[in-house]
Design an enzyme around this catalytic site. Structure first.
Site, short mmCIF file in Angstrom:
data_model
loop_
_atom_site.label_atom_id
_atom_site.label_comp_id
_atom_site.label_asym_id
_atom_site.label_seq_id
_atom_site.Cartn_x
_atom_site.Cartn_y
_atom_site.Cartn_z
N ASP A 140 0.91 -1.55 0.07
CA ASP A 140 0.14 0.08 -0.18
C ASP A 140 0.81 0.98 -0.17
OD1 ASP A 140 -2.66 1.30 0.16
OD2 ASP A 140 -1.87 1.49 2.35
N GLU A 159 2.00 0.15 -4.94
CA GLU A 159 1.29 1.67 -5.91
C GLU A 159 1.99 2.64 -5.16
OE1 GLU A 159 -3.10 2.79 -3.98
OE2 GLU A 159 -1.79 2.37 -2.06
#
Ligand code: CA
Length: 701
Positions: free
Chosen positions: A349, A380
């Site tokens: 994340d 990400e």
């Protein structure tokens, strides 16, 4: 170093922790932090260099709510080298709960063990665990077949939230297991109990996805594990990184239960031939009132110069991956999950908040595990906002993709937004829903932006995730409704939206890169236009299996695209040379078309001449450590060549084909498959193909 156990202002701690002297004197390399369980005694070790005093506090239960006198006693800890405190407690402590009482920065705080492997309800106390007692039957060997598979499938990743997956009655899962780890262990489940319409894991086997990516399943803070089960959260608010979340277990009060049930879930997916990716959120903690902060105040967090908290996560705090002991924690934690829980991949994340060096070190640490080179890593490549990363470190954002290992992949927002429009502007369309002039972006998406036209340079196609939907933002269906309808009725069937949906899937599932999609995208999943549903009620978030079967023909369309991909081995190629197999064909506005050669020779007009000389860069040799690596061409290729045409226009388009006869495999609405699942030709054609308006056309030979 003088005076590190006194009270200081946050900015003073920052200066201290960033000093070379602190780094040198207080880096602990040992692999024995946490509770080391043995049948006769347990050792406790905690890194707390700024502490004046540390005690282990032992408890009979994981919380005071469980009745009786919970405290069993205290054991003083001794300070050793590098700021590590140590104590031993006699006896068999399996099932005993514990905390650390840490006196640092002028106060005494009680916190759980950041290295704790088990915890009581809501993660306030750690638990000593005998890991072997948490293993389901056959656990020791359950992973071997997948780990050593000679010719693994090309990855197709399915993103699912554990509660979403089975919480609705329509899942056919027994009520006590709905929304839990255990739901994955039901070998046969069907729509409202009808086994002829498989749901859950049985359904995933039919769909053909190779990896299930689970939204955070470590212990998070936003759901009361002792509550009535009515709360819902995505779970991006970590409390105990090395402990599974209690609300997904059938008993959050006994620390060993959630571990066993989590392992049972993973083993069940493996039995179905599906690999498991864990979504990890090392970039922030639920709040600053964390076990990290209790143990070493301000060490684990980035601070601005004035001592205020950095907030690039937009969740209130940013952890500091560049600090040596947090970097070590991340590496240890990922390797722990990989080994103890047999995981096949990790999704980071807000990876852009981490530094490149930490990400590459995690890759190296995984590679050193048996068959670890097969473990997927992706993240990400962005942050929520600016972060106070210590100078001299580099953020793992998209622009720095070339500095990351070629086997750390990233979500490609250019592909995502080019296909169906911006995630930030609800009504802005993309290629499939009416925006003009995106043909070149679609061509770049085909080659996973390895042409460098996005302003960054991936090492190769497998460093890129090609996708259009994830848990964040609108579902694909909702986004298409918002851009295509003035007053969207998300529950209304709409043939135009279905065409756009099929075209979107037809694009990213035939692009290079690793395809990824949100659970239910293949069944027109709607969240009724709610984009950020992280704490919306479960009934808005959960998969509606009735709806998935209402859109069964869309599911079949996705399954056909996945099968096509699995039987065209060039999709597995990790090097740049695969780009030389792709040649774009002349095609009118609103379309893009390419010829993809699977084996032997190169396509007539290489897609990206500039990358030819780079073809060896970024290659990876997977032949170490006894893991055989299949060649890029699978043995079961159904075709030698493909032609794929995307037509987002309102009119049919005619595309000249490379010479000879071609089988038409798809005209945009369905695939014909035989009883073995093999795609059948709808008819044959030569010289030219007619690509229907708003559709993907696929030809092979
Ligand atoms: Ca929790």
């Amino acid at each position: 170093m003088k005076n590190i156990t006194g009270k200081k202002e946050p900015a003073e701690w920052k200066e201290l922790f960033e000093s070379e002297e602190f780094r040198r004197e207080y880096f602990y390399e040992g692999s024995d932090l946490g509770a080391g369980y043995r049948a006769e005694w347990t050792s406790f070790k905690v890194w707390a260099p700024t502490a004046k005093r540390v005690e282990v506090k032992l408890y009979r239960t994981g919380s005071d709510r469980e009745g009786g006198s919970a405290e069993l006693g205290r054991v003083p800890m001794k300070r050793g080298r590098q700021g590590v405190w140590q104590a031993e407690a006699e006896g068999d402590l399996a099932g005993v709960y514990y905390t650390y009482l840490v006196t640092a920065n002028g106060e005494t705080r009680e916190c759980a063990d950041i290295y704790g492997r088990a915890a009581g309800v809501n993660g306030r106390r750690s638990m000593v665990v005998n890991p072997e007692e948490t293993n389901p039957e056959g656990w020791e060997t359950e992973h071997e077949a997948l780990q050593t598979e000679a010719d693994p499938k090309s990855p197709v990743i399915y993103e699912v939230h554990i509660k979403d997956f089975s919480n609705d009655e329509s899942s056919g899962v027994p009520a006590v297991w709905r929304g839990k780890f255990k739901a994955f262990t039901c070998p046969e489940t069907g729509l409202n109990g009808d086994l002829s319409k498989p749901t859950c894991v049985a359904y995933l086997k039919r769909l053909g996805v190779t990896h299930v990516h689970l939204l955070p399943m470590f212990d998070y803070g936003s759901v009361d594990e002792a509550g009535d089960g009515g709360q819902f959260n995505w779970g991006y608010d970590p409390v105990n990184y090395n402990v599974p979340e209690g609300s997904y277990s059938t008993d959050p009060f006994h620390g060993e239960v959630r571990i066993r049930e989590c392992k049972e879930m993973i083993a069940a997916l493996h039995r179905a031939g599906i690999r498991v990716v864990m979504d990890v959120v090392y970039n922030h903690t639920y709040s600053l009132d964390s076990h990290f902060q209790g143990t070493v105040p301000y060490y684990y967090y980035r601070l601005n110069e004035d001592g205020s908290l950095s907030n690039g996560s937009v969740c209130g705090n940013d952890t500091a991956s560049e600090r040596l002991m947090y970097r070590k924690f991340m590496i240890d934690s990922v390797c722990y999950w990989a080994q103890e829980y047999h995981l096949d991949g990790f999704r980071f994340d807000l990876m852009g908040l981490h530094d490149v060096e930490t990400m590459n070190e995690i890759r190296r640490a995984l590679d050193a595990l048996p068959c670890g080179e097969r473990i997927l890593m992706y993240g990400e490549p962005w942050a929520g906002g600016p972060t106070a990363m210590e100078a001299g470190n580099i953020q793992a954002v998209k622009a720095n993709a070339g500095l990351l290992s070629e086997r750390i992949a990233f979500f490609n927002d250019d592909t995502r937004d080019s296909i169906k429009g911006s995630v930030f502007l609800a009504e802005e369309p993309g290629f499939v829903n009416g925006k003009k002039g995106l043909e070149d972006n679609i061509r770049s998406s085909v080659v996973a932006w390895c042409d460098g036209k996005g302003g960054y340079q991936p090492h190769g196609p497998l460093q890129v995730l090609s996708y259009v939907s994830a848990h964040d933002n609108y579902t694909l269906w909702d986004k298409l409704m918002l851009t295509g309808c003035e007053k969207p009725d998300f529950l209304e069937r709409d043939e135009e939206i279905l065409k756009q949906n099929r075209l979107a899937a037809g694009i990213y599932l035939t692009c290079l890169g690793i395809p990824f999609f949100q659970a239910g995208e293949e069944g027109a999943r709607t969240k009724l236009g709610v984009g950020d549903s992280y704490n919306s009620p479960a009934d808005l978030n959960q998969l509606d299996w009735n709806r998935i079967y209402e859109y069964n023909e869309l599911v079949d369309f996705y399954a056909g695209l996945i099968a096509l991909r699995q039987h065209f081995g060039a999709y597995k190629a990790d090097g740049m040379e695969v780009l030389n197999r792709i040649a774009f064909l002349d095609s009118p506005d609103d379309t893009a078309a390419f010829h993809f050669r699977g084996s032997g020779g190169c396509a007539a007009k290489p897609a990206a001449e500039a990358v030819r000389n780079r073809s060896e860069r970024g290659r990876h040799d997977g032949r170490r450590k006894g893991c055989r690596k299949a060649g890029p061409e699978g043995r079961t290729d159904w075709w030698q060549e493909l032609v794929i045409i995307y037509n987002a226009g309102r009119r049919n388009a005619e595309i000249a084909l490379p010479g000879g006869r071609w089988q038409v495999l798809c005209e945009g609405t369905y695939f014909e498959r035989d009883s073995d699942g093999r795609l059948q030709a709808l008819r044959e054609t030569e010289n030219k193909a007619c690509a229907a308006a708003m559709s993907v056309t696929i030809l092979g030979r």
